[in-house]
Write a protein that holds these residues in place. Structure first.
Motif, PDB file in Angstrom:
ATOM      1  N   ASN A   1       0.725  -1.358  -0.098  1.00  0.00           N
ATOM      2  CA  ASN A   1      -0.030  -0.004   0.106  1.00  0.00           C
ATOM      3  C   ASN A   1       0.839   1.266   0.248  1.00  0.00           C
ATOM      4  OD1 ASN A   1      -1.371  -2.179   2.026  1.00  0.00           O
ATOM      5  ND2 ASN A   1      -2.783  -1.200   0.508  1.00  0.00           N
ATOM      6  N   ARG A   2       1.729   1.189   0.695  1.00  0.00           N
ATOM      7  CA  ARG A   2       2.743   2.337   0.889  1.00  0.00           C
ATOM      8  C   ARG A   2       3.548   2.344  -0.394  1.00  0.00           C
ATOM      9  NH1 ARG A   2       5.851   2.021   6.457  1.00  0.00           N
ATOM     10  NH2 ARG A   2       5.227  -0.190   6.286  1.00  0.00           N
ATOM     11  N   MET A   3       4.083   1.469  -0.719  1.00  0.00           N
ATOM     12  CA  MET A   3       4.827   1.616  -2.307  1.00  0.00           C
ATOM     13  C   MET A   3       3.794   2.104  -3.442  1.00  0.00           C
ATOM     14  SD  MET A   3       7.605   0.516  -1.531  1.00  0.00           S
ATOM     15  CE  MET A   3       8.308   1.175  -2.939  1.00  0.00           C
ATOM     16  N   ALA A   4       2.625   1.800  -3.372  1.00  0.00           N
ATOM     17  CA  ALA A   4       1.622   2.029  -4.227  1.00  0.00           C
ATOM     18  C   ALA A   4       1.628   3.689  -4.192  1.00  0.00           C
ATOM     19  CB  ALA A   4       0.297   1.600  -4.288  1.00  0.00           C
ATOM     20  N   LEU A   5       1.266   4.144  -3.060  1.00  0.00           N
ATOM     21  CA  LEU A   5       1.559   5.477  -2.585  1.00  0.00           C
ATOM     22  C   LEU A   5       2.527   6.370  -3.039  1.00  0.00           C
ATOM     23  CD1 LEU A   5      -0.412   7.957  -1.394  1.00  0.00           C
ATOM     24  CD2 LEU A   5       1.208   7.489   0.455  1.00  0.00           C
ATOM     25  N   LEU A   6       3.937   5.773  -2.733  1.00  0.00           N
ATOM     26  CA  LEU A   6       4.960   6.508  -2.902  1.00  0.00           C
ATOM     27  C   LEU A   6       5.326   6.535  -4.532  1.00  0.00           C
ATOM     28  CD1 LEU A   6       7.567   5.525  -0.272  1.00  0.00           C
ATOM     29  CD2 LEU A   6       5.828   7.415  -0.260  1.00  0.00           C
ATOM     30  N   SER A   7       5.043   5.395  -5.230  1.00  0.00           N
ATOM     31  CA  SER A   7       5.360   5.421  -6.781  1.00  0.00           C
ATOM     32  C   SER A   7       4.250   6.280  -7.314  1.00  0.00           C
ATOM     33  CB  SER A   7       5.261   3.887  -7.106  1.00  0.00           C
ATOM     34  OG  SER A   7       4.095   3.430  -7.127  1.00  0.00           O
ATOM     35  N   GLY A   8       2.952   6.064  -7.028  1.00  0.00           N
ATOM     36  CA  GLY A   8       2.177   7.141  -7.729  1.00  0.00           C
ATOM     37  C   GLY A   8       2.506   8.557  -7.514  1.00  0.00           C
ATOM     38  N   GLY A   9       2.873   8.872  -6.108  1.00  0.00           N
ATOM     39  CA  GLY A   9       3.361  10.329  -5.879  1.00  0.00           C
ATOM     40  C   GLY A   9       4.635  10.576  -6.904  1.00  0.00           C
ATOM     41  N   LEU A  10       5.704   9.789  -7.030  1.00  0.00           N
ATOM     42  CA  LEU A  10       6.738  10.031  -7.719  1.00  0.00           C
ATOM     43  C   LEU A  10       6.347  10.167  -9.221  1.00  0.00           C
ATOM     44  CD1 LEU A  10       9.795   9.924  -8.372  1.00  0.00           C
ATOM     45  CD2 LEU A  10       9.579   7.372  -8.455  1.00  0.00           C
ATOM     46  N   MET A  11       5.401   9.452  -9.705  1.00  0.00           N
ATOM     47  CA  MET A  11       5.143   9.644 -11.243  1.00  0.00           C
ATOM     48  C   MET A  11       4.286  10.844 -11.339  1.00  0.00           C
ATOM     49  SD  MET A  11       5.942   6.852 -12.967  1.00  0.00           S
ATOM     50  CE  MET A  11       7.443   6.639 -11.748  1.00  0.00           C
ATOM     51  N   GLN A  12       3.375  11.384 -10.329  1.00  0.00           N
ATOM     52  CA  GLN A  12       2.833  12.448 -10.470  1.00  0.00           C
ATOM     53  C   GLN A  12       3.768  13.899 -10.495  1.00  0.00           C
ATOM     54  OE1 GLN A  12       0.014  13.002  -7.491  1.00  0.00           O
ATOM     55  NE2 GLN A  12      -1.173  11.298  -7.995  1.00  0.00           N
ATOM     56  N   ALA A  13       4.733  13.602  -9.683  1.00  0.00           N
ATOM     57  CA  ALA A  13       5.949  14.576  -9.555  1.00  0.00           C
ATOM     58  C   ALA A  13       6.829  14.740 -10.967  1.00  0.00           C
ATOM     59  CB  ALA A  13       7.043  14.241  -8.633  1.00  0.00           C
TER      60      ALA A  13
ATOM     61  N   GLY B   1       5.553  -5.637  -9.641  1.00  0.00           N
ATOM     62  CA  GLY B   1       5.573  -5.882  -8.090  1.00  0.00           C
ATOM     63  C   GLY B   1       4.468  -5.454  -7.414  1.00  0.00           C
ATOM     64  N   ASP B   2       4.290  -6.009  -6.360  1.00  0.00           N
ATOM     65  CA  ASP B   2       3.190  -5.498  -5.413  1.00  0.00           C
ATOM     66  C   ASP B   2       3.223  -3.887  -5.345  1.00  0.00           C
ATOM     67  OD1 ASP B   2       2.227  -7.928  -5.156  1.00  0.00           O
ATOM     68  OD2 ASP B   2       3.271  -8.540  -3.304  1.00  0.00           O
ATOM     69  N   GLY B   3       1.951  -3.263  -5.160  1.00  0.00           N
ATOM     70  CA  GLY B   3       2.088  -1.692  -5.345  1.00  0.00           C
ATOM     71  C   GLY B   3       2.469  -0.968  -6.748  1.00  0.00           C
ATOM     72  N   GLY B   4       2.735  -1.960  -7.626  1.00  0.00           N
ATOM     73  CA  GLY B   4       3.101  -1.373  -9.013  1.00  0.00           C
ATOM     74  C   GLY B   4       1.737  -0.965  -9.628  1.00  0.00           C
ATOM     75  N   GLY B   5       2.219  -0.521 -10.655  1.00  0.00           N
ATOM     76  CA  GLY B   5       1.019  -0.042 -12.062  1.00  0.00           C
ATOM     77  C   GLY B   5       1.634   0.514 -12.992  1.00  0.00           C
ATOM     78  N   VAL B   6       0.655   0.907 -13.970  1.00  0.00           N
ATOM     79  CA  VAL B   6       0.932   1.635 -15.329  1.00  0.00           C
ATOM     80  C   VAL B   6       0.752   3.216 -15.030  1.00  0.00           C
ATOM     81  CG1 VAL B   6       0.660   1.738 -17.807  1.00  0.00           C
ATOM     82  CG2 VAL B   6       0.701  -0.374 -16.590  1.00  0.00           C
ATOM     83  N   HIS B   7       1.816   3.841 -15.368  1.00  0.00           N
ATOM     84  CA  HIS B   7       1.652   5.340 -15.466  1.00  0.00           C
ATOM     85  C   HIS B   7       2.137   6.023 -16.469  1.00  0.00           C
ATOM     86  CE1 HIS B   7       1.213   5.162 -10.900  1.00  0.00           C
ATOM     87  NE2 HIS B   7       1.988   3.946 -11.124  1.00  0.00           N
ATOM     88  N   ASP B   8       1.180   6.852 -17.647  1.00  0.00           N
ATOM     89  CA  ASP B   8       1.828   7.509 -18.630  1.00  0.00           C
ATOM     90  C   ASP B   8       2.022   8.939 -18.026  1.00  0.00           C
ATOM     91  OD1 ASP B   8       1.096   5.461 -20.236  1.00  0.00           O
ATOM     92  OD2 ASP B   8      -0.984   6.009 -20.816  1.00  0.00           O
ATOM     93  N   VAL B   9       3.377   9.339 -18.243  1.00  0.00           N
ATOM     94  CA  VAL B   9       3.799  10.476 -18.034  1.00  0.00           C
ATOM     95  C   VAL B   9       3.613  11.582 -18.913  1.00  0.00           C
ATOM     96  CG1 VAL B   9       5.683  11.718 -17.052  1.00  0.00           C
ATOM     97  CG2 VAL B   9       5.422   9.375 -16.253  1.00  0.00           C
TER      98      VAL B   9
END
Length: 320
Positions: free
Chosen positions: A225-237, A256-264
Motif C-alpha cells: 500500500n505504501r509502495m503504491a502511494l510512493l510510486s504514484g506520487g513519484l509519477m505525478q511529480a 511487483g506489489d504496489g506497482g501499476g502503469v503510469h503515463d507521464v
C-alpha cells in the motif's frame, strides 16, 4: 489437429500428475497422452528470436494506465507516514551504542547525525505548515535542518530519538489540521499537506535504508500500500517537470506489489515515445538516491534516449 478443449484437458491431466509419477495407459486416456506428448514437443522447441520482446512490447502498449485489476491500491498519506514513523521508531529502539556511531555511506556522518537531521526536517516542515514561511531551494535542506536542531548538539541518543518522535508527531498533527488545499512552500516547490506527508514518508524510508545498511541489518521493505502511494506520487511529480522531458510521452510499467502503469505527460496516439518497465521498489529506491542508476535494472521499449533522460531525473526530487 488438437482442438482447444482437448488441449486444456491434456494440460489439466499433466498438471494432475506429480513430477516423479509415470504416465501410464489406464491412468490417462490414450488420446490425452498423444496430445500431452505433442505439447511437450512444442514446449521443448526454442521460441522464435524476438518473440519475448514482441509479446512484452504489445502487452505493455495495450494495457491501460492505472493499477492492475485486483491489485493493491495506495493507503492514505497520513497512514503511510504513521506506519513509517512506527517502523523507524522500532528500528531506533533496536540500535546498540555501537550502531549509533556507525558510519553512514562511508562518510564522517554517523547514524546519530542522520536522526538529528530528521528531527530538523520534521521541525522545518511543521514550521512551514503552520506559518507558510519563505521558500528555500532544495540545496538549502541540510543547512536549514541543521539550524533547527542546535539544541541537540550535546544530547544523548535517547534524547535524540525522543526529540525525533515528538517532531514527527507534531508534523503529522499539523498536516492533519491544515487546509487540504493549502499550497505550502517546500524546497523549491509548493505542496499540499498530503503531498508533504508523502515526501516525508519517502525521506524517512530513505534514511531507514541508510541506518540498516550502516548497521548491517536487512533493508526495510514497505508494505505494498505504501509502495503504491510512493510510486504514484513519484509519477505525478515526474509529470510536473517543466522542461522538455516532461512533454514527451513516456509510460512507466512498475512491476511487483504496489506497482501499476503510469503515463507521464500523456500517451502519444501512435505509440511513439518510450516504455520503461522496472520493479516498483527499485524505481523508488533510485528516486530516493538509494540505488545507483547503473544498478537499476529496467527494460526499455521505444526511444532509448528519451527513457534515459527520464531515468536521469528520477533522483531530482530527493532532498539529500
Amino acid at each position: 489437429m488438437t482442438g482447444p478443449d482437448e488441449t486444456l484437458a491434456a494440460l489439466a491431466a499433466l498438471h494432475a500428475v506429480d513430477d516423479d509419477e509415470r504416465l501410464e495407459v489406464g491412468v490417462i486416456e490414450p488420446g490425452l497422452l498423444r496430445t500431452a506428448a505433442g505439447l511437450a514437443e512444442i514446449a521443448a522447441e526454442p521460441p522464435p528470436p524476438g518473440l519475448a520482446a514482441a509479446v512484452l512490447r504489445d502487452a505493455v502498449r495495450a494495457r491501460p494506465p492505472g493499477r492492475p485489476p485486483g491489485g493493491v491500491g495506495p493507503c492514505t498519506p497520513a497512514e503511510a507516514f504513521a506506519r513509517t514513523v512506527a517502523e523507524l521508531e522500532a528500528l531506533l529502539d533496536s540500535l546498540t551504542a555501537a550502531d549509533w556511531t556507525a558510519s553512514v555511506h562511508g562518510t564522517d556522518h554517523a547514524v546519530r547525525d542522520v536522526v538529528v537531521h530528521l528531527v530538523g526536517a520534521e521541525r522545518v516542515a511543521t514550521h512551514w505548515l503552520l506559518a507558510s514561511g519563505d521558500d528555500v531551494a532544495p540545496s538549502d535542506h541540510p543547512a536549514l535542518t541543521a539550524a533547527a536542531v542546535a539544541d541537540l548538539d550535546d544530547a544523548s541518543v535517547d534524547a535524540v530519538a525522543t526529540a525525533w518522535r515528538r517532531a514527527a508527531d507534531d508534523f503529522a498533527a499539523a498536516a492533519g489540521a491544515a487546509d487540504p488545499e493549502l499550497a505550502v512552500p517546500y524546497y523549491g516547490r509548493r505542496l499540499r499537506p498530503a503531498a508533504m506527508l508523502v515526501s516525508r514518508t519517502f525521506e524517512l524510508w530513505a534514511h531507514m535504508i541508510d541506518i540498516t545498511t550502516a548497521t548491517g541489518r536487512d533493508l526495510p521493505r514497505l508494505d505494498p500500500n505504501r509502495m503504491a502511494l510512493l510510486s504514484g506520487g513519484l509519477m505525478q511529480a515526474l509529470a510536473t517537470l517543466d522542461d522538455a522531458t516532461a512533454q514527451a510521452p513516456v509510460r512507466f510499467v512498475l512491476t511487483g506489489d504496489g506497482g501499476g502503469v503510469h503515463d507521464v505527460a500523456g500517451r502519444a496516439p501512435d505509440g511513439t515515445g518510450a516504455t520503461i518497465v522496472g520493479d516498483v521498489v527499485d524505481i523508488c529506491r533510485a528516486a530516493a538516491r538509494r540505488l545507483a542508476p547503473d544498478r537499476l535494472t529496467v527494460h526499455v521499449d521505444g526511444d532509448p534516449e528519451l527513457a534515459e533522460r527520464f531515468l536521469r531525473v528520477l533522483g531530482s526530487f530527493a532532498l539529500d
